[in-house]
Design a protein around this motif. Structure first.
Motif, PDB file in Angstrom:
ATOM      1  N   LEU A  34      -0.688  52.586   9.714  1.00  0.00           N
ATOM      2  CA  LEU A  34      -0.288  51.576   8.728  1.00  0.00           C
ATOM      3  C   LEU A  34       1.161  51.128   8.913  1.00  0.00           C
ATOM      4  CD1 LEU A  34      -1.874  53.029   5.455  1.00  0.00           C
ATOM      5  CD2 LEU A  34      -2.652  51.040   6.764  1.00  0.00           C
ATOM      6  N   PHE A  35       1.957  51.932   9.617  1.00  0.00           N
ATOM      7  CA  PHE A  35       3.391  51.659   9.724  1.00  0.00           C
ATOM      8  C   PHE A  35       3.824  51.340  11.154  1.00  0.00           C
ATOM      9  CE2 PHE A  35       2.513  54.545   6.226  1.00  0.00           C
ATOM     10  CZ  PHE A  35       2.979  53.779   5.166  1.00  0.00           C
ATOM     11  N   MET A  36       2.880  50.946  12.009  1.00  0.00           N
ATOM     12  CA  MET A  36       3.230  50.650  13.400  1.00  0.00           C
ATOM     13  C   MET A  36       4.175  49.458  13.500  1.00  0.00           C
ATOM     14  SD  MET A  36       0.070  51.676  15.897  1.00  0.00           S
ATOM     15  CE  MET A  36      -0.842  50.203  15.730  1.00  0.00           C
ATOM     16  N   HIS A  37       4.147  48.543  12.551  1.00  0.00           N
ATOM     17  CA  HIS A  37       4.999  47.360  12.603  1.00  0.00           C
ATOM     18  C   HIS A  37       6.476  47.698  12.382  1.00  0.00           C
ATOM     19  CE1 HIS A  37       4.237  47.950   8.345  1.00  0.00           C
ATOM     20  NE2 HIS A  37       5.295  47.216   8.105  1.00  0.00           N
ATOM     21  N   ASP A  38       6.760  48.772  11.636  1.00  0.00           N
ATOM     22  CA  ASP A  38       8.148  49.147  11.334  1.00  0.00           C
ATOM     23  C   ASP A  38       8.216  50.654  11.055  1.00  0.00           C
ATOM     24  OD1 ASP A  38      10.872  48.977  10.762  1.00  0.00           O
ATOM     25  OD2 ASP A  38      10.537  48.374   8.683  1.00  0.00           O
ATOM     26  N   PRO A  39       8.052  51.474  12.087  1.00  0.00           N
ATOM     27  CA  PRO A  39       8.018  52.921  11.858  1.00  0.00           C
ATOM     28  C   PRO A  39       9.367  53.495  11.437  1.00  0.00           C
ATOM     29  CG  PRO A  39       7.953  52.442  14.206  1.00  0.00           C
ATOM     30  CD  PRO A  39       7.875  51.127  13.494  1.00  0.00           C
ATOM     31  N   LYS A  40       9.313  54.424  10.529  1.00  0.00           N
ATOM     32  CA  LYS A  40      10.505  55.128  10.032  1.00  0.00           C
ATOM     33  C   LYS A  40      10.452  56.572  10.537  1.00  0.00           C
ATOM     34  CE  LYS A  40      11.448  51.597   7.268  1.00  0.00           C
ATOM     35  NZ  LYS A  40      12.403  50.608   7.643  1.00  0.00           N
ATOM     36  N   ASP A  41      11.556  57.280  10.360  1.00  0.00           N
ATOM     37  CA  ASP A  41      11.610  58.682  10.789  1.00  0.00           C
ATOM     38  C   ASP A  41      10.518  59.518  10.130  1.00  0.00           C
ATOM     39  OD1 ASP A  41      13.722  58.359  12.550  1.00  0.00           O
ATOM     40  OD2 ASP A  41      15.257  58.861  11.067  1.00  0.00           O
ATOM     41  N   GLU A  42      10.259  59.284   8.848  1.00  0.00           N
ATOM     42  CA  GLU A  42       9.233  60.073   8.156  1.00  0.00           C
ATOM     43  C   GLU A  42       7.835  59.787   8.704  1.00  0.00           C
ATOM     44  OE1 GLU A  42       7.833  59.419   4.088  1.00  0.00           O
ATOM     45  OE2 GLU A  42       8.943  57.530   4.079  1.00  0.00           O
ATOM     46  N   HIS A  43       7.606  58.578   9.201  1.00  0.00           N
ATOM     47  CA  HIS A  43       6.319  58.243   9.806  1.00  0.00           C
ATOM     48  C   HIS A  43       6.149  59.005  11.121  1.00  0.00           C
ATOM     49  CE1 HIS A  43       7.153  54.248   7.580  1.00  0.00           C
ATOM     50  NE2 HIS A  43       6.553  55.107   6.771  1.00  0.00           N
ATOM     51  N   MET A  44       7.236  59.102  11.892  1.00  0.00           N
ATOM     52  CA  MET A  44       7.177  59.867  13.138  1.00  0.00           C
ATOM     53  C   MET A  44       6.954  61.344  12.839  1.00  0.00           C
ATOM     54  SD  MET A  44       7.014  59.592  16.316  1.00  0.00           S
ATOM     55  CE  MET A  44       7.175  60.533  17.810  1.00  0.00           C
TER      56      MET A  44
END
Length: 194
Positions: A128-138
């Protein structure tokens, strides 16, 4: 019962009887140029093991390649693919320094869900966050990879069944589906269980 997997110009077919298998091959051959390559053992990074009870589909080698690509080949395993913290947010945390790596890993995990249904929800969440990944997503993506590290031998078992109704699962951007002589034919990416 028959399982048919069509991917671009490759077809995998297994059936509960030789007669059904031959019937489907004959029908497909009348529509498409085909060549039988014999018993399936490997297809698109999926290892197929035949046993007395059915088939076991595994993407172990592919999963190890994803873990290596992430630089996590010596990571400790996780008992679950998701963190127990609250849901991921699009606005929290700082942007991840290498969004391309994030996208590559997330897409690779999407393909791994073909035989690893246990990670489907977690992978969907990080995608869902591939467009703007954040550190928490990684960090969430790394949690999935640590889980895979501990469950590397998991896969999909296909066993004989007494189901007599048509059930189909489709994952495609485009599919051309036709019914002929009671059989479902398709062009594109289609998994049909008959």
């Amino acid at each position: 019962m028959a399982y048919i997997l069509l991917y671009v110009d490759d077809i995998i077919l297994t059936a509960s009887s030789d007669e059904l298998h031959k019937s489907i091959i004959t029908l497909l051959s009348s529509e498409f140029a085909m060549k039988d390559l014999g018993q399936l053992s490997y297809f698109l990074d999926i290892i197929v093991t035949h046993n007395a009870g059915g088939l076991f589909l595994s993407q172990k080698k592919y999963a190890m390649e994803i873990i290596d690509r992430a630089g996590m080949s010596s990571c400790k395993s996780s008992p679950t693919p998701v963190d127990t913290k609250p849901k991921l947010s699009a606005t929290s945390s700082t942007p991840f320094e290498d969004p391309t790596l994030y996208r590559i890993l997330a897409r690779a995990l999407q393909y791994l869900t073909f035989t690893r249904f246990d990670i489907t929800y977690a992978v969907q969440q990080v995608c869902l966050f591939m467009h703007d990944p954040k550190d928490e997503h990684m960090q969430a993506l790394k949690c999935i990879l640590r889980y895979i590290q501990g469950t590397i031998d998991h896969g999909l078992h296909l066993y004989p069944s007494s189901i007599s109704t048509l059930v189909s699962y489709i994952d495609a951007d485009w599919v051309d589906v036709r019914v002929r002589d009671g059989l479902l034919l398709g062009i594109g990416y289609l998994l049909v269980i008959i």
